[in-house]
Design an enzyme around this catalytic site. Structure first.
Site, PDB file in Angstrom:
ATOM      1  N   TYR A 135     -17.104  15.507 -15.758  1.00  0.00           N
ATOM      2  CA  TYR A 135     -17.549  14.118 -15.751  1.00  0.00           C
ATOM      3  C   TYR A 135     -18.636  13.958 -14.677  1.00  0.00           C
ATOM      4  O   TYR A 135     -18.516  14.531 -13.591  1.00  0.00           O
ATOM      5  CB  TYR A 135     -16.344  13.214 -15.479  1.00  0.00           C
ATOM      6  CG  TYR A 135     -16.716  11.803 -15.198  1.00  0.00           C
ATOM      7  CD1 TYR A 135     -17.314  11.010 -16.178  1.00  0.00           C
ATOM      8  CD2 TYR A 135     -16.495  11.230 -13.949  1.00  0.00           C
ATOM      9  CE1 TYR A 135     -17.684   9.706 -15.910  1.00  0.00           C
ATOM     10  CE2 TYR A 135     -16.848   9.926 -13.683  1.00  0.00           C
ATOM     11  CZ  TYR A 135     -17.447   9.170 -14.663  1.00  0.00           C
ATOM     12  OH  TYR A 135     -17.806   7.885 -14.395  1.00  0.00           O
ATOM     13  N   ARG A 161       0.832  -1.212   0.000  1.00  0.00           N
ATOM     14  CA  ARG A 161       0.000   0.000   0.000  1.00  0.00           C
ATOM     15  C   ARG A 161       0.865   1.260   0.000  1.00  0.00           C
ATOM     16  O   ARG A 161       0.386   2.353  -0.287  1.00  0.00           O
ATOM     17  CB  ARG A 161      -0.951  -0.038   1.204  1.00  0.00           C
ATOM     18  CG  ARG A 161      -1.994   1.049   1.223  1.00  0.00           C
ATOM     19  CD  ARG A 161      -3.309   0.653   1.922  1.00  0.00           C
ATOM     20  NE  ARG A 161      -3.179  -0.223   3.049  1.00  0.00           N
ATOM     21  CZ  ARG A 161      -2.689   0.123   4.247  1.00  0.00           C
ATOM     22  NH1 ARG A 161      -2.292   1.350   4.474  1.00  0.00           N
ATOM     23  NH2 ARG A 161      -2.610  -0.765   5.221  1.00  0.00           N
ATOM     24  N   ASP A 170      -8.474  18.202 -15.438  1.00  0.00           N
ATOM     25  CA  ASP A 170      -8.728  16.816 -15.827  1.00  0.00           C
ATOM     26  C   ASP A 170      -8.398  16.704 -17.312  1.00  0.00           C
ATOM     27  O   ASP A 170      -9.097  17.255 -18.161  1.00  0.00           O
ATOM     28  CB  ASP A 170     -10.192  16.464 -15.534  1.00  0.00           C
ATOM     29  CG  ASP A 170     -10.497  14.991 -15.790  1.00  0.00           C
ATOM     30  OD1 ASP A 170      -9.891  14.413 -16.714  1.00  0.00           O
ATOM     31  OD2 ASP A 170     -11.359  14.437 -15.088  1.00  0.00           O
ATOM     32  N   LYS A 200      -9.248   5.337 -19.431  1.00  0.00           N
ATOM     33  CA  LYS A 200      -9.640   5.735 -20.783  1.00  0.00           C
ATOM     34  C   LYS A 200      -8.438   5.614 -21.728  1.00  0.00           C
ATOM     35  O   LYS A 200      -7.999   4.523 -21.995  1.00  0.00           O
ATOM     36  CB  LYS A 200     -10.225   7.156 -20.729  1.00  0.00           C
ATOM     37  CG  LYS A 200     -11.200   7.390 -19.549  1.00  0.00           C
ATOM     38  CD  LYS A 200     -12.474   6.580 -19.626  1.00  0.00           C
ATOM     39  CE  LYS A 200     -13.351   6.626 -18.375  1.00  0.00           C
ATOM     40  NZ  LYS A 200     -13.683   7.907 -17.820  1.00  0.00           N
TER      41      LYS A 200
HETATM   42  C1  LIG Z   1     -14.182   8.420 -16.535  1.00  0.00           C
HETATM   43  C2  LIG Z   1     -13.778   9.766 -16.089  1.00  0.00           C
HETATM   44  C3  LIG Z   1     -13.430  10.018 -14.753  1.00  0.00           C
HETATM   45  C4  LIG Z   1     -13.543   8.961 -13.680  1.00  0.00           C
HETATM   46  O1  LIG Z   1     -12.592   7.954 -13.863  1.00  0.00           O
HETATM   47  P1  LIG Z   1     -12.790   6.434 -13.377  1.00  0.00           P
HETATM   48  O2  LIG Z   1     -11.504   5.800 -13.799  1.00  0.00           O
HETATM   49  O3  LIG Z   1     -14.006   5.898 -14.059  1.00  0.00           O
HETATM   50  O4  LIG Z   1     -12.955   6.479 -11.897  1.00  0.00           O
HETATM   51  C5  LIG Z   1     -12.975  11.287 -14.422  1.00  0.00           C
HETATM   52  N1  LIG Z   1     -12.886  12.266 -15.349  1.00  0.00           N
HETATM   53  C6  LIG Z   1     -13.221  12.065 -16.634  1.00  0.00           C
HETATM   54  C7  LIG Z   1     -13.118  13.190 -17.604  1.00  0.00           C
HETATM   55  C8  LIG Z   1     -13.683  10.818 -17.046  1.00  0.00           C
HETATM   56  O5  LIG Z   1     -14.042  10.638 -18.317  1.00  0.00           O
END
Ligand SMILES: *Cc1c(COP(=O)(O)O)cnc(C)c1O
Length: 406
Positions: free
Chosen positions: A135, A81, A200, A225
């Site tokens: 998001y 961890r 982000d 993603k």
């Molecule tokens: C999918 C997404 C998230 C969240 O990510 P997870 O890996 O699903 O927890 C945050 N920001 C954006 C822009 C996203 O597309």
């Protein structure tokens, strides 16, 4: 500890190479610089949860040092961890791609955002300024105040006025999920003053945009993603300066949102093709955006100035029928995979956001969000064309119900 194992652990975190290297080079070499000298080609996967040590006085010092700065301990981690060498390779590589000192990986994008908010809340800075759209789940986390934070929503021009003495963070997405709205990152960073700006960068990836160079202190990815890129890893990461990274590691250690080493391995592998995947999919997406814009069945197309592999569009017909009508394209949430996905944000990815807030952020009930993959553009267009045709027919018959909302 013998010199071979010292070598193995410390070189993973080795600082930048001799000369600056281009993004495409970093994508295949960063986080792997030590491999050839170890006689390896593919990175090893270290699945250890714990690490032996016969020197508990030394361990006490290492643990005290981590509690002070959050710096990764020299030598092997004490416990999984606290850190993992395979995950550290991915962190090193992503930091190099984003042009930051450090990066800290988490079990998901939401775990990464949670850790950032907890770092600031622990410093008594519970107020967040944010720009919609975000998001859906990021919006929800802030709006619901699940972590004891309080949010002020504003547009980019209102950021400076929204700042308070207890503001710990300004949060933007660009291009934003799901409308692909863009903000001027330099102007926003300037408006933040000394308050850290978190961008982000999930949609743009460092291939199209490096927010740290524009003044963002924190760059967040849902690595689920594009970074992973194959729809088989759930992960998140924050790229930032080493001081903030130390705080993030301490929160990660205390709250446990760690990334599994296998996921770290897959992410490092995903990064090596990131520039090629993003450029190829973006070319196809730009082509499809042009065809959609010229199509009378489509009311509006959203495609960002910086490009990218995401296209959003509003249809005259029933958006649910487009989703029901695709055959090659997969109707599914998430994005950034090698295959093309389409979804209806008002029903799925942004369902958790209050309907008025959602529409106020420009997320129309007729909006569809498509993540373009690596298929041939003509095959994708044939599928979209057929689905749009089916939707236009049904939409013509049931226009009154479709327009009454979702
Ligand atoms: C999918 C997404 C998230 C969240 O990510 P997870 O890996 O699903 O927890 C945050 N920001 C954006 C822009 C996203 O597309």
């Amino acid at each position: 500890m013998d010199s071979a194992s010292t070598h193995a652990y410390d070189d993973v975190r080795r600082p930048a190479p001799r000369a600056p290297r281009a993004l495409a080079t970093e994508a295949v070499h960063a986080g792997r610089d030590d491999l050839a000298r170890q006689g390896l080609h593919a990175p090893p996967i270290d699945l250890s949860t714990t690490y032996p040590s016969y020197d508990s006085r030394g361990e006490a010092e290492r643990i005290d040092a981590f509690a002070t700065t959050g710096a990764e301990p020299d030598g092997p981690p004490v416990y999984g961890r606290l850190g993992n060498p395979t995950v550290a390779r991915f962190e090193t590589a992503l930091a190099r791609l984003e042009g930051t000192e450090s990066a800290v990986a988490f079990a998901s994008g939401m775990a990464a955002l949670t850790a950032v908010l907890l770092v600031r809340a622990a410093q008594g800075l519970r107020h967040v300024v944010a720009v919609r759209p975000l998001y859906g789940c990021s919006d929800h986390l802030l709006t619901a105040g699940l972590l004891g934070t309080e949010v002020t929503w504003t547009d980019p021009a209102g950021i400076t006025d929204a700042l308070r003495p207890d503001t710990g963070l300004v949060l933007v997405e660009s291009p934003a999920n799901p409308t692909l709205a863009e903000v001027d990152l330099r102007a926003v960073a300037h408006a933040c003053g000394s308050v850290p700006l978190l961008v982000d960068n999930t949609f743009a990836t460092p291939v199209l945009q490096r927010p740290a160079a524009a003044g963002a202190r924190l760059v967040l990815h849902s690595a689920t993603k594009y970074l992973g890129g194959h729809g088989d890893v759930l992960a998140g990461v924050v790229a930032c300066d080493e001081e903030f990274a130390g705080r993030l590691r301490q929160v990660r250690f205390a709250t446990g949102g760690v990334l599994h080493p296998l996921a770290g391995y897959l992410l490092l592998r995903g990064l090596s093709t990131l520039p090629v995947r993003v450029r190829a999919a973006s070319a196809t997406a730009a082509d499809l955006a042009g065809r959609l814009a010229a199509d009378p069945r489509v009311a509006r197309v959203h495609y960002p100035r910086i490009g990218g592999a995401m296209v959003a569009f509003e249809v005259h017909g029933d958006p649910h029928e487009v989703i029901a009508g695709v055959r090659l394209i997969t109707p599914a949430v998430s994005l950034g995979s090698v295959d093309t996905l389409i979804q209806h944000p008002a029903s799925i990815s942004h369902r958790i956001v209050d309907a008025d807030d959602r529409r106020g952020a420009g997320v129309s009930d007729r909006l569809l969000r498509m993540s373009v993959g690596l298929e041939d553009v003509e095959d994708l267009w044939a599928d979209l064309d057929a689905a749009l045709g089916a939707a236009a027919q049904v939409g013509g018959r049931t226009r009154s119900t479709a327009s009454s909302g979702v």
